[in-house]
Design a protein around this motif. Sequence first.
Motif, mmCIF file in Angstrom:
data_model
loop_
_atom_site.group_PDB
_atom_site.id
_atom_site.type_symbol
_atom_site.label_atom_id
_atom_site.label_comp_id
_atom_site.label_asym_id
_atom_site.label_seq_id
_atom_site.Cartn_x
_atom_site.Cartn_y
_atom_site.Cartn_z
ATOM 1 N N ALA A 123 0.831 -1.207 0.000
ATOM 2 C CA ALA A 123 0.000 0.000 0.000
ATOM 3 C C ALA A 123 0.864 1.255 0.000
ATOM 4 O O ALA A 123 0.535 2.255 -0.640
ATOM 5 C CB ALA A 123 -0.924 -0.009 1.216
ATOM 6 N N ALA A 124 1.991 1.185 0.746
ATOM 7 C CA ALA A 124 2.904 2.332 0.773
ATOM 8 C C ALA A 124 3.505 2.579 -0.602
ATOM 9 O O ALA A 124 3.627 3.733 -1.040
ATOM 10 C CB ALA A 124 4.006 2.094 1.802
ATOM 11 N N ASP A 125 3.889 1.501 -1.287
ATOM 12 C CA ASP A 125 4.444 1.642 -2.633
ATOM 13 C C ASP A 125 3.405 2.223 -3.587
ATOM 14 O O ASP A 125 3.732 3.080 -4.425
ATOM 15 C CB ASP A 125 4.926 0.285 -3.149
ATOM 16 N N ALA A 126 2.164 1.746 -3.482
ATOM 17 C CA ALA A 126 1.105 2.259 -4.349
ATOM 18 C C ALA A 126 0.841 3.729 -4.073
ATOM 19 O O ALA A 126 0.618 4.525 -4.998
ATOM 20 C CB ALA A 126 -0.166 1.436 -4.146
ATOM 21 N N SER A 127 0.875 4.105 -2.794
ATOM 22 C CA SER A 127 0.651 5.503 -2.436
ATOM 23 C C SER A 127 1.776 6.391 -2.963
ATOM 24 O O SER A 127 1.534 7.489 -3.476
ATOM 25 C CB SER A 127 0.535 5.632 -0.918
ATOM 26 N N LEU A 128 3.013 5.907 -2.832
ATOM 27 C CA LEU A 128 4.152 6.678 -3.338
ATOM 28 C C LEU A 128 4.092 6.810 -4.853
ATOM 29 O O LEU A 128 4.375 7.879 -5.405
ATOM 30 C CB LEU A 128 5.453 6.000 -2.908
ATOM 31 N N TRP A 129 3.724 5.724 -5.531
ATOM 32 C CA TRP A 129 3.597 5.761 -6.984
ATOM 33 C C TRP A 129 2.538 6.760 -7.421
ATOM 34 O O TRP A 129 2.730 7.529 -8.358
ATOM 35 C CB TRP A 129 3.276 4.361 -7.511
ATOM 36 N N ALA A 130 1.400 6.763 -6.708
ATOM 37 C CA ALA A 130 0.331 7.714 -7.034
ATOM 38 C C ALA A 130 0.785 9.144 -6.780
ATOM 39 O O ALA A 130 0.430 10.066 -7.525
ATOM 40 C CB ALA A 130 -0.915 7.400 -6.207
ATOM 41 N N GLY A 145 1.240 9.784 -10.448
ATOM 42 C CA GLY A 145 -0.173 10.024 -10.692
ATOM 43 C C GLY A 145 -0.478 11.297 -11.466
ATOM 44 O O GLY A 145 -1.241 11.270 -12.443
ATOM 45 N N PRO A 146 0.105 12.444 -11.064
ATOM 46 C CA PRO A 146 -0.214 13.690 -11.791
ATOM 47 C C PRO A 146 0.144 13.620 -13.271
ATOM 48 O O PRO A 146 -0.587 14.142 -14.112
ATOM 49 C CB PRO A 146 0.629 14.743 -11.061
ATOM 50 N N GLU A 165 -2.344 11.138 -15.073
ATOM 51 C CA GLU A 165 -3.759 11.529 -15.074
ATOM 52 C C GLU A 165 -4.048 12.767 -15.907
ATOM 53 O O GLU A 165 -5.116 12.864 -16.523
ATOM 54 C CB GLU A 165 -4.219 11.757 -13.625
ATOM 55 N N PHE A 166 -3.116 13.714 -15.948
ATOM 56 C CA PHE A 166 -3.409 15.012 -16.547
ATOM 57 C C PHE A 166 -2.484 15.287 -17.731
ATOM 58 O O PHE A 166 -1.262 15.199 -17.612
ATOM 59 C CB PHE A 166 -3.265 16.137 -15.521
ATOM 60 N N GLY A 167 -3.098 15.669 -18.850
ATOM 61 C CA GLY A 167 -2.326 15.987 -20.044
ATOM 62 C C GLY A 167 -1.463 17.217 -19.874
ATOM 63 O O GLY A 167 -0.345 17.274 -20.401
ATOM 64 N N PHE A 168 -1.941 18.227 -19.133
ATOM 65 C CA PHE A 168 -1.138 19.441 -18.979
ATOM 66 C C PHE A 168 0.133 19.170 -18.180
ATOM 67 O O PHE A 168 1.167 19.801 -18.415
ATOM 68 C CB PHE A 168 -1.968 20.556 -18.329
ATOM 69 N N MET A 169 0.088 18.188 -17.273
ATOM 70 C CA MET A 169 1.307 17.830 -16.537
ATOM 71 C C MET A 169 2.287 17.101 -17.447
ATOM 72 O O MET A 169 3.510 17.311 -17.338
ATOM 73 C CB MET A 169 0.951 16.961 -15.329
ATOM 74 N N ARG A 170 1.780 16.259 -18.337
ATOM 75 C CA ARG A 170 2.678 15.572 -19.274
ATOM 76 C C ARG A 170 3.328 16.568 -20.230
ATOM 77 O O ARG A 170 4.514 16.445 -20.547
ATOM 78 C CB ARG A 170 1.909 14.509 -20.056
ATOM 79 N N ARG A 171 2.555 17.555 -20.699
ATOM 80 C CA ARG A 171 3.144 18.569 -21.585
ATOM 81 C C ARG A 171 4.171 19.413 -20.830
ATOM 82 O O ARG A 171 5.220 19.766 -21.385
ATOM 83 C CB ARG A 171 2.041 19.441 -22.182
ATOM 84 N N ALA A 177 10.784 17.675 -9.717
ATOM 85 C CA ALA A 177 10.428 17.937 -8.324
ATOM 86 C C ALA A 177 9.579 19.210 -8.212
ATOM 87 O O ALA A 177 8.595 19.250 -7.457
ATOM 88 C CB ALA A 177 11.689 18.065 -7.477
ATOM 89 N N GLY A 178 9.940 20.232 -8.959
ATOM 90 C CA GLY A 178 9.173 21.471 -8.921
ATOM 91 C C GLY A 178 7.762 21.303 -9.445
ATOM 92 O O GLY A 178 6.806 21.855 -8.877
ATOM 93 N N LEU A 179 7.603 20.541 -10.526
ATOM 94 C CA LEU A 179 6.261 20.293 -11.059
ATOM 95 C C LEU A 179 5.394 19.540 -10.044
ATOM 96 O O LEU A 179 4.216 19.864 -9.859
ATOM 97 C CB LEU A 179 6.356 19.496 -12.363
ATOM 98 N N LEU A 180 5.965 18.532 -9.388
ATOM 99 C CA LEU A 180 5.201 17.763 -8.413
ATOM 100 C C LEU A 180 4.827 18.609 -7.203
ATOM 101 O O LEU A 180 3.680 18.559 -6.720
ATOM 102 C CB LEU A 180 6.000 16.534 -7.978
#
Length: 293
Positions: free
Chosen positions: A5-12, A16-17, A20-26, A250-253
């Motif tokens: 669960a900790a690994d899944a939470s860290l991965w998310a 996750g951002p 999930e979101f196209g603007f974050m990928r761009r 790191a800044g984006l996250l």
Amino acid sequence: MTPAAADASLWALLAGPFLEFGFMRRALAGCVALSLGCAPVGVFLLLRRMSLTGDAMAHAILPGAAVGYLLAGLSLPAMTAGGALAGLLVAVASGVVARSTVLREDASMAAFYLLSLALGVLIVSTRGSHVDLLHVLFGTVLALDDAALWLIGGITGFTLAALALLLRPLAAECMDPGFLRSVSPRWSAAAHYGFLALLVLNLVAGFHALGTLMAVGIMVLPAASARLWARSLGGLLALAAGMALAASVAGLLLSYHLDWPASPVIVLCLGALYAASLALGRHGLWRGRGERF
């Protein structure tokens, strides 16, 4: 919480951002391109002792971008062409003044960049909105569209190809510019003016993502941080690009999770890397100055 669960939470939290979101990928794609293009240019900016010149040039592109905005609105080609033209004009004008008067190049550059910054802010603030002014000064890395990504990627590709061609003369000019001028005046001129062109182009690319006030940060801070660790030019170039990318991610996250503006957070992450390198680096404060190349 179980390890799974900790690994899944860290991965998310970390992935996750972007998933999930196209603007974050761009935004991530734009930061990757900027890291690969701007950081190596920043290394030569640092080795040539021109770091503050880079800051001046970043402000110098503002009036050209503002005129492009005034004529065509938020048009990527118009603002890019205007910013590049303004930056090149300021670089050439300051060089002419330095060679024709008693003023040194740093003084003439400072005068031109202050006038350029004031003119650009005046144009944007009187002809645009408060939001437009903020976007120009602080960037819109979370709002990069496909056209902006193609532009930044194209500038990065051109930069890497040009640096591969000019690597030896650029390195020679950083170490001993007088020697390069004496043995090969043509390569000396190509390295000098080619580097200035690359500087302006990458500042324009950074301007679209990070704004005029932050664009030079992704050039100077990774280069300064890497300089405190690296022992060779190749290592310095690679480490600067890697640090720029790590701090950008790191800044984006942090920006996403804390709901803070992305551009200053990215630059602050770059600053945190610089502080850590200053304290712990091979040539930093704790371990002494060490070897030099």
